[in-house]
Design a protein around this motif. Structure first.
Motif, mmCIF file in Angstrom:
data_model
loop_
_atom_site.group_PDB
_atom_site.id
_atom_site.type_symbol
_atom_site.label_atom_id
_atom_site.label_comp_id
_atom_site.label_asym_id
_atom_site.label_seq_id
_atom_site.Cartn_x
_atom_site.Cartn_y
_atom_site.Cartn_z
ATOM 1 N N ARG A 82 -53.533 -7.181 -27.956
ATOM 2 C CA ARG A 82 -53.821 -6.352 -28.899
ATOM 3 C C ARG A 82 -55.413 -6.703 -29.571
ATOM 4 N NH1 ARG A 82 -51.064 -6.275 -33.937
ATOM 5 N NH2 ARG A 82 -51.751 -8.354 -33.940
ATOM 6 N N ASP A 83 -55.279 -7.856 -30.123
ATOM 7 C CA ASP A 83 -56.454 -8.633 -30.749
ATOM 8 C C ASP A 83 -57.777 -8.476 -29.753
ATOM 9 O OD1 ASP A 83 -54.949 -8.782 -33.074
ATOM 10 O OD2 ASP A 83 -54.690 -10.889 -32.592
ATOM 11 N N ARG A 84 -57.255 -8.929 -28.452
ATOM 12 C CA ARG A 84 -58.428 -8.909 -27.464
ATOM 13 C C ARG A 84 -58.956 -7.538 -27.302
ATOM 14 N NH1 ARG A 84 -56.972 -10.224 -21.217
ATOM 15 N NH2 ARG A 84 -59.040 -9.768 -20.194
ATOM 16 N N ILE A 85 -58.209 -6.558 -27.380
ATOM 17 C CA ILE A 85 -58.835 -5.198 -27.158
ATOM 18 C C ILE A 85 -59.565 -4.783 -28.423
ATOM 19 C CG2 ILE A 85 -57.941 -2.567 -27.116
ATOM 20 C CD1 ILE A 85 -55.456 -3.627 -25.535
ATOM 21 N N ARG A 86 -59.162 -5.047 -29.656
ATOM 22 C CA ARG A 86 -59.823 -4.645 -30.702
ATOM 23 C C ARG A 86 -61.259 -5.394 -30.654
ATOM 24 N NH1 ARG A 86 -55.243 -5.629 -35.672
ATOM 25 N NH2 ARG A 86 -54.134 -3.511 -35.412
ATOM 26 N N ALA A 87 -61.205 -6.770 -30.391
ATOM 27 C CA ALA A 87 -62.541 -7.507 -30.345
ATOM 28 C C ALA A 87 -63.332 -6.877 -29.219
ATOM 29 C CB ALA A 87 -62.104 -9.107 -29.875
ATOM 30 N N ALA A 88 -63.045 -6.247 -28.312
ATOM 31 C CA ALA A 88 -63.845 -5.663 -27.273
ATOM 32 C C ALA A 88 -64.232 -4.297 -27.762
ATOM 33 C CB ALA A 88 -62.938 -5.477 -25.941
ATOM 34 N N GLY A 89 -64.170 -3.763 -28.992
ATOM 35 C CA GLY A 89 -64.808 -2.814 -29.464
ATOM 36 C C GLY A 89 -63.718 -1.573 -29.750
ATOM 37 N N TYR A 90 -62.505 -1.781 -29.986
ATOM 38 C CA TYR A 90 -61.549 -0.748 -30.046
ATOM 39 C C TYR A 90 -60.811 -1.138 -31.267
ATOM 40 C CZ TYR A 90 -62.969 -0.019 -25.175
ATOM 41 O OH TYR A 90 -63.540 0.010 -23.924
ATOM 42 N N PRO A 91 -61.266 -0.877 -32.671
ATOM 43 C CA PRO A 91 -60.524 -1.380 -33.837
ATOM 44 C C PRO A 91 -59.298 -0.791 -34.114
ATOM 45 C CG PRO A 91 -62.637 0.034 -34.195
ATOM 46 C CD PRO A 91 -62.556 -0.313 -32.876
ATOM 47 N N LEU A 92 -58.994 0.482 -33.612
ATOM 48 C CA LEU A 92 -57.620 1.024 -34.102
ATOM 49 C C LEU A 92 -56.517 0.671 -33.140
ATOM 50 C CD1 LEU A 92 -58.965 4.724 -34.815
ATOM 51 C CD2 LEU A 92 -58.607 2.753 -36.313
ATOM 52 N N ALA A 93 -56.950 -0.158 -31.882
ATOM 53 C CA ALA A 93 -55.804 -0.517 -31.073
ATOM 54 C C ALA A 93 -54.876 -1.242 -31.846
ATOM 55 C CB ALA A 93 -56.113 -1.513 -30.108
ATOM 56 N N ALA A 94 -53.660 -0.585 -31.476
ATOM 57 C CA ALA A 94 -52.313 -1.038 -32.070
ATOM 58 C C ALA A 94 -50.906 -1.210 -31.129
ATOM 59 C CB ALA A 94 -52.078 0.150 -33.244
ATOM 60 N N ILE A 95 -50.046 -1.934 -31.335
ATOM 61 C CA ILE A 95 -48.778 -1.860 -30.711
ATOM 62 C C ILE A 95 -47.983 -0.695 -31.404
ATOM 63 C CG2 ILE A 95 -46.672 -3.271 -30.443
ATOM 64 C CD1 ILE A 95 -48.353 -5.794 -30.987
ATOM 65 N N VAL A 96 -47.604 0.231 -30.490
ATOM 66 C CA VAL A 96 -47.062 1.476 -30.965
ATOM 67 C C VAL A 96 -45.475 1.773 -30.279
ATOM 68 C CG1 VAL A 96 -49.244 2.807 -31.121
ATOM 69 C CG2 VAL A 96 -47.928 2.916 -28.834
ATOM 70 N N GLY A 97 -44.916 0.762 -29.535
ATOM 71 C CA GLY A 97 -43.734 1.053 -29.317
ATOM 72 C C GLY A 97 -43.338 -0.071 -28.261
ATOM 73 N N ARG A 98 -42.350 0.209 -27.587
ATOM 74 C CA ARG A 98 -41.642 -0.574 -26.437
ATOM 75 C C ARG A 98 -41.222 0.159 -25.227
ATOM 76 N NH1 ARG A 98 -39.150 0.001 -30.981
ATOM 77 N NH2 ARG A 98 -37.088 0.468 -31.005
#
Length: 349
Positions: free
Chosen positions: A321-337
């Motif tokens: 998730r942090d890697r995705i945010r750093a790539a320019g997607y600040p709202l990326a979140a863990i939403v389930g399983r």
């Protein structure tokens, strides 16, 4: 006296991915079609409602092919072209591929729309493709009752990097890379109810390329991906569940939202497609008791050019998730399983 130019959205019965076929009807249509056949190199066809077709070449490279088009959800022709192009290219990214070229798909109501407007739609799409590093190498156009624009897109990936929607594993975490609420914003635009800063946010999210997809696909702990479009988070989550033979649990409170999405949903700015989606697949979704309709509409809201839903190893979910945010997607979140159990989906508060 010149005849006023009609709004693009006034020429269409629906807009964006909200004009996709009812998911229940689509499943029935696909089920009635013959299998693609015993083509050894066809790695992904229409058997699991995945995002694109995948064909293996001799050297371990795969071709990824998709097409996507729709009617306008905005009145600005350049924005319409850019959004439609972003949405079409996303299917390649969702499979773990990188696009290499596009062909334009154009249908316009001749005599009801100015050629200059059509040219601006095409410029918007071509400009977005240039941002993705690909040419619009041709296409096809016809005279249609409603404006239609989109792309056929070809991409490539190494065979080991292809990511299907049916390879989720029990115990995986689910990550969503963009905020939800595009359909709600679109409904508010049509009714002049979107707050002043909302349109810029709407265009920014719908023209944000999902180019993080092929980078994620090089990670062995990323098991499955799909993009969230017209069937909403629940509908595309169900596609992962059915294709993988597992059960998904979505944490409603963890789902990232566009700034005004919740308030607008409470005020009734929802699309007909949201109702249609729930009617089509609600029987396969378990909701908490007393779950309000407006929250459900957020989860069935049709997304045009939405984010990626990623199934990955739970132990690395925060880092991914942090890697995705750093790539320019600040709202990326863990939403389930992902859980064992009959294929379906549960929503937790």
């Amino acid at each position: 006296m010149d005849t006023p130019t009609p709004r693009l959205t006034s020429l269409a019965h629906g807009g964006g991915c909200g004009c996709k076929l009812d998911p229940g009807i689509l499943r029935g249509l696909l089920a009635s079609q013959p299998a693609a056949g015993p083509f050894e190199r066809l790695l992904v066809g229409n058997e699991t409602a995945d995002d694109a077709a995948v064909w293996a070449l001799d050297d371990g490279t795969c071709l990824i092919a998709t097409t996507d088009f729709f009617t306008p959800m905005v009145d600005d022709p350049r924005d319409f072209g850019r959004i439609a192009a972003t949405n079409a290219i996303s299917d390649v990214y969702a499979m773990g591929g990188r696009p290499i070229l596009a062909l334009a798909i154009l249908g316009m109501p001749v005599g009801r729309i100015a050629p200059e407007t059509v040219a601006e739609i095409l410029r918007g799409g071509a400009g977005l493709c240039a941002e993705a590093g690909i040419p619009v190498a041709g296409g096809h156009s016809i005279d249609t009752p409603e404006p239609i624009y989109g792309l056929a897109v070809i991409g490539t990936a190494r065979r080991e990097h292809v990511r299907r929607n049916g390879d989720a594993r029990a115990g995986d975490a689910l990550i969503l890379t963009k905020g939800i609420g595009v359909g709600i914003y679109s409904a508010a635009i049509k009714r002049d109810g979107l707050p002043g800063d909302g349109y810029a946010e709407f265009v920014a999210t719908t023209t944000l390329l999902n180019r993080v997809g092929p980078d994620l696909a090089t990670d062995a702990d990323v098991h499955a991906m799909t993009d969230v479009t017209g069937f909403g988070l629940l509908g595309h989550g169900l596609e992962i569940a059915r294709a993988s033979g597992l059960r998904l649990a979505i944490e409603a409170g963890a789902v990232p939202l566009l700034t005004h999405a919740a308030a607008l949903a409470r005020d009734g700015f929802v699309t007909g497609a949201s109702h249609r989606n729930w009617a089509a697949f609600g029987a396969d979704v378990a909701l908490p008791e007393s779950f309000p309709d407006w929250r459900r509409h957020l989860l069935t809201d049709p997304q045009t050019s939405g984010g990626l839903l990623v199934s990955c190893a739970a132990g690395r979910a925060a880092a991914i998730r942090d890697r995705i945010r750093a790539a320019g997607y600040p709202l990326a979140a863990i939403v389930g399983r992902v859980e064992t159990g009959p294929a379906g989906l549960r929503v937790d508060s």
